[in-house]
Write a protein that holds these residues in place. Structure first.
Motif, mmCIF file in Angstrom:
data_model
loop_
_atom_site.group_PDB
_atom_site.id
_atom_site.type_symbol
_atom_site.label_atom_id
_atom_site.label_comp_id
_atom_site.label_asym_id
_atom_site.label_seq_id
_atom_site.Cartn_x
_atom_site.Cartn_y
_atom_site.Cartn_z
ATOM 1 N N ARG A 34 -34.010 48.373 105.689
ATOM 2 C CA ARG A 34 -33.253 47.999 104.500
ATOM 3 C C ARG A 34 -31.779 47.796 104.821
ATOM 4 N N ALA A 35 -31.250 48.538 105.785
ATOM 5 C CA ALA A 35 -29.854 48.387 106.175
ATOM 6 C C ALA A 35 -29.579 46.989 106.718
ATOM 7 N N ALA A 36 -30.570 46.388 107.389
ATOM 8 C CA ALA A 36 -30.403 45.027 107.902
ATOM 9 C C ALA A 36 -30.292 44.034 106.757
ATOM 10 N N LEU A 37 -31.061 44.247 105.699
ATOM 11 C CA LEU A 37 -30.977 43.390 104.519
ATOM 12 C C LEU A 37 -29.593 43.494 103.893
ATOM 13 N N TYR A 38 -29.109 44.708 103.708
ATOM 14 C CA TYR A 38 -27.797 44.905 103.115
ATOM 15 C C TYR A 38 -26.697 44.284 103.988
ATOM 16 N N ASP A 39 -26.843 44.398 105.290
ATOM 17 C CA ASP A 39 -25.830 43.867 106.198
ATOM 18 C C ASP A 39 -25.698 42.355 106.053
ATOM 19 N N VAL A 40 -26.827 41.656 105.987
ATOM 20 C CA VAL A 40 -26.786 40.201 105.827
ATOM 21 C C VAL A 40 -26.163 39.834 104.490
ATOM 22 N N LEU A 41 -26.574 40.502 103.428
ATOM 23 C CA LEU A 41 -26.055 40.189 102.099
ATOM 24 C C LEU A 41 -24.569 40.519 101.975
ATOM 25 N N ASP A 42 -24.167 41.664 102.483
ATOM 26 C CA ASP A 42 -22.797 42.123 102.280
ATOM 27 C C ASP A 42 -21.774 41.333 103.086
ATOM 28 N N HIS A 43 -22.215 40.660 104.142
ATOM 29 C CA HIS A 43 -21.280 39.900 104.965
ATOM 30 C C HIS A 43 -21.368 38.396 104.710
ATOM 31 N N GLY A 44 -22.182 37.982 103.753
ATOM 32 C CA GLY A 44 -22.255 36.571 103.396
ATOM 33 C C GLY A 44 -21.310 36.240 102.265
ATOM 34 N N LEU A 45 -21.133 34.946 102.012
ATOM 35 C CA LEU A 45 -20.260 34.506 100.934
ATOM 36 C C LEU A 45 -20.976 33.599 99.939
ATOM 37 N N VAL A 46 -22.002 32.896 100.387
ATOM 38 C CA VAL A 46 -22.707 31.958 99.522
ATOM 39 C C VAL A 46 -24.188 32.298 99.496
ATOM 40 N N CYS A 47 -24.738 32.333 98.303
ATOM 41 C CA CYS A 47 -26.169 32.538 98.104
ATOM 42 C C CYS A 47 -26.768 31.224 97.596
ATOM 43 N N HIS A 48 -27.896 30.824 98.163
ATOM 44 C CA HIS A 48 -28.618 29.658 97.662
ATOM 45 C C HIS A 48 -29.783 30.156 96.806
ATOM 46 N N LEU A 49 -29.736 29.790 95.536
ATOM 47 C CA LEU A 49 -30.716 30.254 94.562
ATOM 48 C C LEU A 49 -31.679 29.117 94.250
ATOM 49 N N ALA A 50 -32.943 29.301 94.591
ATOM 50 C CA ALA A 50 -33.956 28.276 94.372
ATOM 51 C C ALA A 50 -34.818 28.628 93.171
ATOM 52 N N LEU A 51 -35.121 27.615 92.354
ATOM 53 C CA LEU A 51 -35.973 27.796 91.186
ATOM 54 C C LEU A 51 -36.581 26.454 90.810
ATOM 55 N N VAL A 52 -37.512 26.476 89.891
ATOM 56 C CA VAL A 52 -38.106 25.246 89.365
ATOM 57 C C VAL A 52 -37.538 25.017 87.978
ATOM 58 N N ARG A 53 -36.918 23.842 87.775
ATOM 59 C CA ARG A 53 -36.300 23.523 86.497
ATOM 60 C C ARG A 53 -36.821 22.167 86.019
ATOM 61 N N GLY A 63 -21.860 32.032 94.208
ATOM 62 C CA GLY A 63 -21.367 33.316 94.648
ATOM 63 C C GLY A 63 -22.273 34.423 94.133
ATOM 64 N N TYR A 64 -22.103 35.616 94.668
ATOM 65 C CA TYR A 64 -22.995 36.716 94.288
ATOM 66 C C TYR A 64 -22.335 38.046 94.582
ATOM 67 N N GLY A 65 -22.966 39.097 94.133
ATOM 68 C CA GLY A 65 -22.525 40.450 94.425
ATOM 69 C C GLY A 65 -23.733 41.369 94.449
ATOM 70 N N ARG A 66 -23.598 42.498 95.102
ATOM 71 C CA ARG A 66 -24.716 43.448 95.191
ATOM 72 C C ARG A 66 -24.259 44.818 94.744
ATOM 73 N N ILE A 67 -25.103 45.465 93.945
ATOM 74 C CA ILE A 67 -24.932 46.878 93.601
ATOM 75 C C ILE A 67 -26.259 47.556 93.896
ATOM 76 N N GLY A 68 -26.268 48.406 94.905
ATOM 77 C CA GLY A 68 -27.509 49.080 95.272
ATOM 78 C C GLY A 68 -28.593 48.092 95.635
ATOM 79 N N ASP A 69 -29.712 48.167 94.969
ATOM 80 C CA ASP A 69 -30.858 47.313 95.258
ATOM 81 C C ASP A 69 -30.964 46.145 94.285
ATOM 82 N N THR A 70 -29.830 45.712 93.742
ATOM 83 C CA THR A 70 -29.824 44.589 92.805
ATOM 84 C C THR A 70 -28.800 43.553 93.229
ATOM 85 N N LEU A 71 -29.222 42.293 93.250
ATOM 86 C CA LEU A 71 -28.337 41.178 93.546
ATOM 87 C C LEU A 71 -27.957 40.506 92.226
ATOM 88 N N TYR A 72 -26.673 40.215 92.053
ATOM 89 C CA TYR A 72 -26.197 39.592 90.821
ATOM 90 C C TYR A 72 -25.610 38.217 91.115
#
Length: 226
Positions: A34-53, A63-72
């Protein structure tokens, strides 16, 4: 039947695989901590959000932010899909660390760190989570800025939608090192190796309304130093 989720094991701190988040190729590059996941997220600047619209796939950089196990993430409340929430999404953050030059075209590659999270984004409407999420997004991009600027007013809050994605189903993949050339291709006549890539911050450039003799705030210099 919906796919079994790849969840974060709260006790051991590891990622548990599901069919859609299990690596198909080059599984040895996967990280299960889990620390590896947090490391990638915490040191990035851009999140690509994919969905069907409207029946078609869409990938939105944000942009994004993380608090614990939640990405915003946040966006305009005028977007229907943001207002409704409950949208299946896939969020990806990637760091490109180097271009890998090989002796054969097939083995050219990149050194990278990437995180992929699947789930259903929920609309955040209740306080104090909504304010905490907006603060996390601002602080992730520009550390120290929330306490040095005006906070959102009612009109701005009404124009902003905040989505939360639980990091219960995620995977991490990392490549490092030199090219994986075939032994028969190794020759002193062909150069092979890695050209590193890094993200750097330049010298802060003040807005035209900032007095010429005004010092750059320490929290901005901290961002530059990173």
């Amino acid at each position: 039947m919906p796919p079994r989720r790849r969840r974060l094991d709260r006790v051991t701190g590891t990622l548990s695989p599901t069919p859609r988040s299990t690596l198909g190729r080059l599984r040895e590059r996967g990280a299960t901590d889990r620390a590896a996941l947090y490391d990638v997220l915490d040191h990035g600047l851009v999140c690509h959000l994919a969905l069907v619209r409207d029946g078609a796939p869409v990938v939105l950089p944000t942009g994004y932010g993380r608090i614990g196990d939640t990405l915003y993430v946040h966006g305009s409340s005028g977007a229907r899909w943001l207002r409704e929430g409950g949208v299946p999404v896939c969020a990806t953050v990637t760091h490109l660390d180097g271009i890998v030059y090989a002796r054969s075209v097939f083995h050219f590659s990149m050194n990278y760190r990437s995180a992929v999270a699947h789930g259903t984004a929920r609309l955040v409407t209740e306080e104090p989570e909504r304010t905490a999420a907006l603060r996390a997004i601002v602080e992730h991009l520009a550390p120290g800025s929330w306490d040095h600027t005006r906070t959102p007013n009612r009109r701005e809050l009404a124009a902003t939608a905040v989505l939360a994605l639980d990091l219960d189903e995620a995977s991490v993949k990392i490549r490092t090192g030199p090219p994986g050339d075939e032994p028969a291709d190794i020759s002193p006549e062909v150069w092979a190796g890695v050209v590193p890539l890094t993200t750097t911050f330049g010298t802060p450039e003040p807005d035209a309304h900032v007095p010429a003799d005004a010092p750059v705030p320490p929290h901005v210099l901290t961002r530059e130093a990173r």
